[in-house]
Design an enzyme around this catalytic site. Structure first.
Site, PDB file in Angstrom:
ATOM      1  N   PRO A 130      17.534   0.244  10.239  1.00  0.00           N
ATOM      2  CG  PRO A 130      17.179   2.027   9.450  1.00  0.00           C
ATOM      3  CD  PRO A 130      18.042   1.278   9.886  1.00  0.00           C
TER       4      PRO A 130
ATOM      5  CD  GLU B 218      21.564  11.340   4.172  1.00  0.00           C
ATOM      6  OE1 GLU B 218      22.749  10.769   4.160  1.00  0.00           O
ATOM      7  OE2 GLU B 218      21.085  12.109   4.517  1.00  0.00           O
TER       8      GLU B 218
ATOM      9  NE  ARG C  74      13.963  -6.313  32.410  1.00  0.00           N
ATOM     10  CZ  ARG C  74      13.090  -6.458  32.666  1.00  0.00           C
ATOM     11  NH1 ARG C  74      12.782  -7.434  31.294  1.00  0.00           N
ATOM     12  NH2 ARG C  74      12.229  -6.977  33.548  1.00  0.00           N
TER      13      ARG C  74
HETATM   14 CL1  6GU Z   1      18.373  -0.405  14.263  1.00  0.00          CL
HETATM   15  N1  6GU Z   1      18.643   1.964  13.077  1.00  0.00           N
HETATM   16  C1  6GU Z   1      17.971   3.407  12.771  1.00  0.00           C
HETATM   17  N2  6GU Z   1      18.125   4.086  12.466  1.00  0.00           N
HETATM   18  N3  6GU Z   1      16.755   2.772  12.342  1.00  0.00           N
HETATM   19  C2  6GU Z   1      16.092   2.786  13.028  1.00  0.00           C
HETATM   20  C3  6GU Z   1      16.423   1.296  14.130  1.00  0.00           C
HETATM   21  C4  6GU Z   1      18.158   1.455  13.425  1.00  0.00           C
HETATM   22  N4  6GU Z   1      15.384  -0.178  14.285  1.00  0.00           N
HETATM   23  C5  6GU Z   1      14.356   0.834  14.344  1.00  0.00           C
HETATM   24  N5  6GU Z   1      14.624   2.116  13.271  1.00  0.00           N
END
Ligand code: 6GU
Length: 221
Positions: A86, A113, A150
């Site tokens: 994230p 975590e 795609r």
């Molecule tokens: Cl790539 N991983 C996680 N754990 N949460 C996310 C993400 C990735 N992209 C958006 N939220």
């Protein structure tokens, strides 16, 4: 293209690439997708892949060794190693186009975590699919694979994606099919006119209007 996905939850991928366009691309050997459980690479006698964080704190942290060794065994000259996290770069269509031209992608799915910071050192890129938190990178990796495959040559007609939303930072124009009138709602006259120049102008105008209304941020680019 070869796509190798590193995960602790290979079962999550059951069925996901067995339908529709991705399945066809695999059957036609345009792409090969391999799922690897990086637990298989741990040298720990108890098959551990995580440990407590230095400095204290809640939760467990993925250790370097299984992921480093798994990537080492898969890496080729042309590999792009991508960490799904994230805090990565927010994923956009432009990046999907670039990645669709690569020969080999290695996608690493973080979980729990977190992961040892040093794992970033073996990655070429870090990608997030949006500003929200998922339980792991698996769903995000599926989103990446779908959006990339795609776009690969021959997977769908080029015509079907030159007009995709987000190309040229514009949303799609509205489309209609038969019947001409449905529950009192009519197909715009211009689409029935046969005048291709007019139709193109109309679609461009609708794209612009829709983008202005819904995603003014795209027009600023
Ligand atoms: Cl790539 N991983 C996680 N754990 N949460 C996310 C993400 C990735 N992209 C958006 N939220």
């Amino acid at each position: 293209m070869t796509i190798d996905i590193l995960t602790l939850f290979p079962n999550m991928y059951q069925g996901i690439f067995d339908e529709s366009i991705i399945k066809r691309a695999i059957d036609e050997k345009r792409v090969e997708i391999n799922i690897h459980n990086f637990r298989d690479y741990t040298l720990d006698p108890h098959k551990k892949v995580d440990d407590t964080p230095y400095g204290g704190g809640a939760g467990m942290v993925l250790t370097c060794q299984p992921i480093f060794d798994c990537v080492k065994s898969l890496r080729r000259e042309d590999s792009i190693v991508i960490l799904m996290t994230p805090d990565g770069e927010v994923y956009k269509q432009k990046r999907a186009y670039e990645l669709s031209k690569c020969g080999h992608l290695i996608l690493i799915c973080g979980h729990y975590e977190g992961f040892d910071e040093r794992i970033r050192s073996i990655c070429d890129m870090e990608i997030s699919i949006g500003d929200y938190v998922l339980t792991g990178g698996e769903l995000a990796s599926m989103v990446l694979v779908d959006s990339i495959v795609r776009l690969m040559p021959g997977v769908i007609e080029e015509d079907s994606h030159v007009n995709d939303s987000f190309n040229n930072n514009l949303l799609d124009y509205p489309t209609y099919t038969k019947p001409r009138v449905y529950e009192g709602m009519e197909v715009p006259e211009v689409l029935l006119s046969g005048d291709h120049k007019k139709i193109e102008e109309y679609r461009r105008e609708m794209s612009l209007q829709r983008t202005k209304e819904r995603r003014p941020d795209l027009l600023e680019k």
